[in-house]
Design a protein around this motif. Structure first.
Motif, mmCIF file in Angstrom:
data_model
loop_
_atom_site.group_PDB
_atom_site.id
_atom_site.type_symbol
_atom_site.label_atom_id
_atom_site.label_comp_id
_atom_site.label_asym_id
_atom_site.label_seq_id
_atom_site.Cartn_x
_atom_site.Cartn_y
_atom_site.Cartn_z
ATOM 1 N N ALA A 173 1.139 -1.246 0.274
ATOM 2 C CA ALA A 173 -0.200 -0.014 -0.372
ATOM 3 C C ALA A 173 0.616 1.805 -0.218
ATOM 4 C CB ALA A 173 -0.744 0.002 1.414
ATOM 5 N N ASN A 174 0.610 2.126 -0.492
ATOM 6 C CA ASN A 174 1.374 3.550 -0.207
ATOM 7 C C ASN A 174 0.651 4.325 0.562
ATOM 8 O OD1 ASN A 174 1.922 3.888 -3.220
ATOM 9 N ND2 ASN A 174 -0.324 3.788 -3.962
ATOM 10 N N ALA A 175 1.955 4.895 1.400
ATOM 11 C CA ALA A 175 2.081 5.416 2.632
ATOM 12 C C ALA A 175 1.542 6.886 1.973
ATOM 13 C CB ALA A 175 3.188 6.077 3.248
ATOM 14 N N PRO A 176 0.833 7.411 2.462
ATOM 15 C CA PRO A 176 0.424 8.924 2.611
ATOM 16 C C PRO A 176 1.320 10.334 3.526
ATOM 17 C CG PRO A 176 -0.782 8.342 4.548
ATOM 18 C CD PRO A 176 0.348 7.121 4.183
ATOM 19 N N LEU A 177 2.199 9.779 2.320
ATOM 20 C CA LEU A 177 3.748 11.113 2.721
ATOM 21 C C LEU A 177 3.683 11.627 0.837
ATOM 22 C CD1 LEU A 177 4.901 8.653 5.017
ATOM 23 C CD2 LEU A 177 3.951 10.836 5.818
ATOM 24 N N GLY A 178 4.456 12.757 1.249
ATOM 25 C CA GLY A 178 4.810 13.150 0.302
ATOM 26 C C GLY A 178 4.409 13.275 -0.197
ATOM 27 N N ARG A 179 4.561 12.772 -2.298
ATOM 28 C CA ARG A 179 4.457 13.643 -3.374
ATOM 29 C C ARG A 179 2.239 12.801 -3.234
ATOM 30 N NH1 ARG A 179 8.018 12.274 -6.971
ATOM 31 N NH2 ARG A 179 9.292 14.156 -6.403
ATOM 32 N N PHE A 180 2.754 11.769 -2.923
ATOM 33 C CA PHE A 180 1.362 10.605 -2.928
ATOM 34 C C PHE A 180 0.494 10.931 -2.259
ATOM 35 C CE2 PHE A 180 -0.895 7.405 -1.642
ATOM 36 C CZ PHE A 180 -1.688 6.816 -2.295
ATOM 37 N N ARG A 181 0.820 12.553 -0.738
ATOM 38 C CA ARG A 181 -0.026 12.696 -0.216
ATOM 39 C C ARG A 181 -0.505 14.393 -0.415
ATOM 40 N NH1 ARG A 181 0.429 16.843 3.630
ATOM 41 N NH2 ARG A 181 0.199 16.822 5.479
ATOM 42 N N THR A 182 0.370 14.880 -1.917
ATOM 43 C CA THR A 182 0.321 16.061 -2.029
ATOM 44 C C THR A 182 -1.006 15.218 -3.317
ATOM 45 O OG1 THR A 182 2.423 16.462 -1.743
ATOM 46 C CG2 THR A 182 1.281 17.489 -3.192
ATOM 47 N N TRP A 183 -0.693 14.476 -4.049
ATOM 48 C CA TRP A 183 -1.900 14.048 -4.899
ATOM 49 C C TRP A 183 -3.120 13.616 -4.081
ATOM 50 C CZ3 TRP A 183 -4.429 9.363 -5.841
ATOM 51 C CH2 TRP A 183 -5.313 9.335 -6.725
ATOM 52 N N LEU A 184 -2.728 13.328 -3.251
ATOM 53 C CA LEU A 184 -4.342 12.969 -2.041
ATOM 54 C C LEU A 184 -5.241 14.132 -1.710
ATOM 55 C CD1 LEU A 184 -2.743 9.638 -0.313
ATOM 56 C CD2 LEU A 184 -5.181 9.941 -2.118
ATOM 57 N N PHE A 185 -4.288 15.072 -1.531
ATOM 58 C CA PHE A 185 -4.709 15.930 -1.294
ATOM 59 C C PHE A 185 -5.270 16.552 -2.062
ATOM 60 C CE2 PHE A 185 -3.518 16.505 2.994
ATOM 61 C CZ PHE A 185 -4.251 16.614 3.853
ATOM 62 N N ARG A 186 -4.828 16.888 -3.391
ATOM 63 C CA ARG A 186 -5.434 17.359 -4.677
ATOM 64 C C ARG A 186 -6.328 17.009 -5.595
ATOM 65 N NH1 ARG A 186 0.042 18.417 -7.728
ATOM 66 N NH2 ARG A 186 -0.174 20.170 -6.386
ATOM 67 N N THR A 187 -6.722 15.765 -5.097
ATOM 68 C CA THR A 187 -8.073 14.987 -6.097
ATOM 69 C C THR A 187 -8.714 14.880 -4.729
ATOM 70 O OG1 THR A 187 -6.841 12.916 -5.630
ATOM 71 C CG2 THR A 187 -6.322 14.220 -7.592
ATOM 72 N N GLY A 188 -8.459 15.363 -3.377
ATOM 73 C CA GLY A 188 -9.776 14.972 -2.726
ATOM 74 C C GLY A 188 -10.246 13.858 -2.412
ATOM 75 N N ASN A 189 -8.842 13.454 -2.176
ATOM 76 C CA ASN A 189 -8.728 12.120 -1.599
ATOM 77 C C ASN A 189 -7.756 11.646 -0.436
ATOM 78 O OD1 ASN A 189 -10.594 10.052 -4.113
ATOM 79 N ND2 ASN A 189 -8.543 10.462 -5.063
ATOM 80 N N TYR A 190 -7.422 12.436 -0.204
ATOM 81 C CA TYR A 190 -6.619 12.237 1.343
ATOM 82 C C TYR A 190 -7.823 11.670 2.934
ATOM 83 C CZ TYR A 190 -3.606 12.950 5.343
ATOM 84 O OH TYR A 190 -3.383 12.712 6.417
ATOM 85 N N GLU A 191 -9.091 12.251 2.951
ATOM 86 C CA GLU A 191 -9.681 11.644 4.046
ATOM 87 C C GLU A 191 -10.269 9.646 3.481
ATOM 88 O OE1 GLU A 191 -12.045 14.169 6.442
ATOM 89 O OE2 GLU A 191 -10.946 15.811 6.329
ATOM 90 N N ARG A 192 -10.457 9.433 2.591
ATOM 91 C CA ARG A 192 -11.119 8.849 1.921
ATOM 92 C C ARG A 192 -10.162 7.941 1.691
ATOM 93 N NH1 ARG A 192 -12.030 5.864 -2.306
ATOM 94 N NH2 ARG A 192 -10.640 7.379 -3.756
ATOM 95 N N TYR A 193 -8.904 7.830 1.364
ATOM 96 C CA TYR A 193 -7.865 6.693 1.861
ATOM 97 C C TYR A 193 -7.510 6.786 3.262
ATOM 98 C CZ TYR A 193 -3.914 5.033 0.539
ATOM 99 O OH TYR A 193 -2.047 3.353 0.198
ATOM 100 N N VAL A 194 -6.985 7.451 3.516
ATOM 101 C CA VAL A 194 -6.933 7.438 5.173
ATOM 102 C C VAL A 194 -8.470 6.834 6.318
ATOM 103 C CG1 VAL A 194 -6.250 8.269 7.473
ATOM 104 C CG2 VAL A 194 -5.598 9.347 5.048
ATOM 105 N N LYS A 195 -8.866 7.021 5.925
ATOM 106 C CA LYS A 195 -10.189 6.462 6.242
ATOM 107 C C LYS A 195 -10.001 4.490 5.806
ATOM 108 C CE LYS A 195 -15.368 5.632 7.345
ATOM 109 N NZ LYS A 195 -16.583 6.734 7.050
ATOM 110 N N THR A 196 -10.014 4.419 4.368
ATOM 111 C CA THR A 196 -9.906 2.544 3.985
ATOM 112 C C THR A 196 -8.687 2.281 4.601
ATOM 113 O OG1 THR A 196 -10.941 3.746 2.159
ATOM 114 C CG2 THR A 196 -9.227 1.564 2.123
ATOM 115 N N LEU A 197 -7.425 3.128 5.002
ATOM 116 C CA LEU A 197 -6.495 2.172 5.694
ATOM 117 C C LEU A 197 -6.902 1.919 7.128
ATOM 118 C CD1 LEU A 197 -3.534 4.828 4.527
ATOM 119 C CD2 LEU A 197 -3.827 2.624 4.113
ATOM 120 N N THR A 198 -7.476 2.552 7.622
ATOM 121 C CA THR A 198 -7.627 2.304 9.290
ATOM 122 C C THR A 198 -8.559 1.625 9.502
ATOM 123 O OG1 THR A 198 -9.746 4.494 9.097
ATOM 124 C CG2 THR A 198 -7.041 4.654 9.641
ATOM 125 N N GLU A 199 -9.336 1.868 8.520
ATOM 126 C CA GLU A 199 -10.933 0.688 8.748
ATOM 127 C C GLU A 199 -10.025 -0.684 8.463
ATOM 128 O OE1 GLU A 199 -13.515 1.969 5.982
ATOM 129 O OE2 GLU A 199 -15.014 2.882 7.972
#
Length: 335
Positions: free
Chosen positions: A236-262
């Protein structure tokens, strides 16, 4: 709350010091461990991971280090000598050279030559395309001679997915190098030259089953391009660095982190790499893992250069954690 500015956009977003739970309202990783009656502490340290810096010929969307062509942080020959000296003092079973693109570091052959006799297993991470140029042929010959295990990033056998993550032409370059590696004996049965592939998801989702992915990769690579390899690992990709930036830019950050925690898997904790690994930064400082290195959370809470270390971390010593650790414990885990 700290803030970062997304490069090239002027957009402000929560800074790296802001943990996933603040952004997504999820349970802190440390609390999840405690709720399951678990602790994340060190076992016997058997693996030395060496991050040679952030220079890379690619700007992969999933990179947790924001490596790229413009990065100047690379390991010097002096630091390489200190790393070799350090590895000579302690009995590591595995040494793992990573980056960035280690292949681009000018004195990498010096490091490979120095480390090869010091551990039963020496691994070199490659993005494949950095090995494409003729000037890397001596490095490949050295890897063959020293029986270095090559671990190659190859996201997907679907060219559009791979190019989306790594840039246009990445698939063509990767296949070209894989064929070259096969020709040199890597990934070919009976040669003893190990070629392993690593696949990270190309979007904001978790990887599929490693077993099924390996079957698919093996069949597709052989059928489409006549390429063979030894093993495939999915992470799995860690929500850090460039991937984290992309998650925020595309509006996917909270959904992705929720997926990881669940998807937190308590059974994965015992086998996490950080329990047996010591990670060294490009300038010689020590961390529990490459993700802690990315956010500058050093082993033991203070920055210590490897030249000042007189003993390895003792079993039972605590490991620095953050909520990005959910990426390592989702599903089958990051082992």
């Amino acid at each position: 709350m700290t803030e970062d500015i997304v490069a090239g956009t002027g957009e402000r977003m929560p800074g790296i010091g802001t943990c996933a739970r603040e952004a997504a309202g999820v349970e802190p990783f440390a609390a999840a461990l405690e709720r399951h009656g678990l602790s994340l502490v060190r076992g016997e340290t058997t693996t030395l991971q060496v991050n040679t810096g952030y220079l890379c010929n690619l700007r992969c969307r999933h990179c947790h280090l924001e490596a790229g062509p413009g990065r100047a942080e690379v390991t010097s020959r002096k630091t390489m000598a200190a790393i070799v000296s350090f590895a000579r003092r302690f009995p590591f079973r595995v040494i793992d050279i990573t980056g960035g693109a280690p292949e681009l570091v000018p004195d990498l052959p010096f490091l490979v030559e120095g480390l090869a006799p010091l551990a039963p297993r020496l691994m070199l991470r490659t993005n494949l395309s950095a090995l494409r140029d003729a000037e890397r042929q001596p490095l490949l010959a050295l890897c063959v001679a020293r029986r270095v295990v090559l671990v190659a990033s190859f996201p997907s056998t679907n060219p559009s997915e791979t190019d989306a993550q790594r840039g246009a032409g990445a698939t063509e370059a990767g296949i070209s190098v894989l064929k070259k590696l096969n020709a040199a004996g890597y990934g070919v049965e009976g040669t003893g030259l190990e070629l392993d592939l690593v696949s990270n998801p190309v979007g904001a989702f978790l990887p599929v089953s490693q077993e099924s992915a390996e079957r698919e990769f093996r069949d597709d690579l052989r059928r489409k391009w006549g390429v063979t390899f030894n093993h495939l690992y999915t992470f799995a990709n860690a929500p850090l660095g460039r991937f984290r930036t992309w998650l925020f830019r595309t509006g996917n950050y909270e959904r992705y982190v929720k997926t990881l925690t669940e998807s937190f898997n308590p059974s994965a904790v015992d086998g996490l790499m950080c329990r047996t690994l010591l990670s060294v930064s490009w300038d010689g400082y020590v961390y529990d893992c490459d993700f802690n290195l990315a956010v500058d959370r050093p082993t033991g809470g203070r920055k210590v250069h490897l030249s000042d270390i007189r003993e390895l971390p003792v079993p039972g010593a605590p490991i620095a954690t953050g909520d990005y650790c959910y990426a390592c414990t989702a599903g089958s885990g990051f082992t």
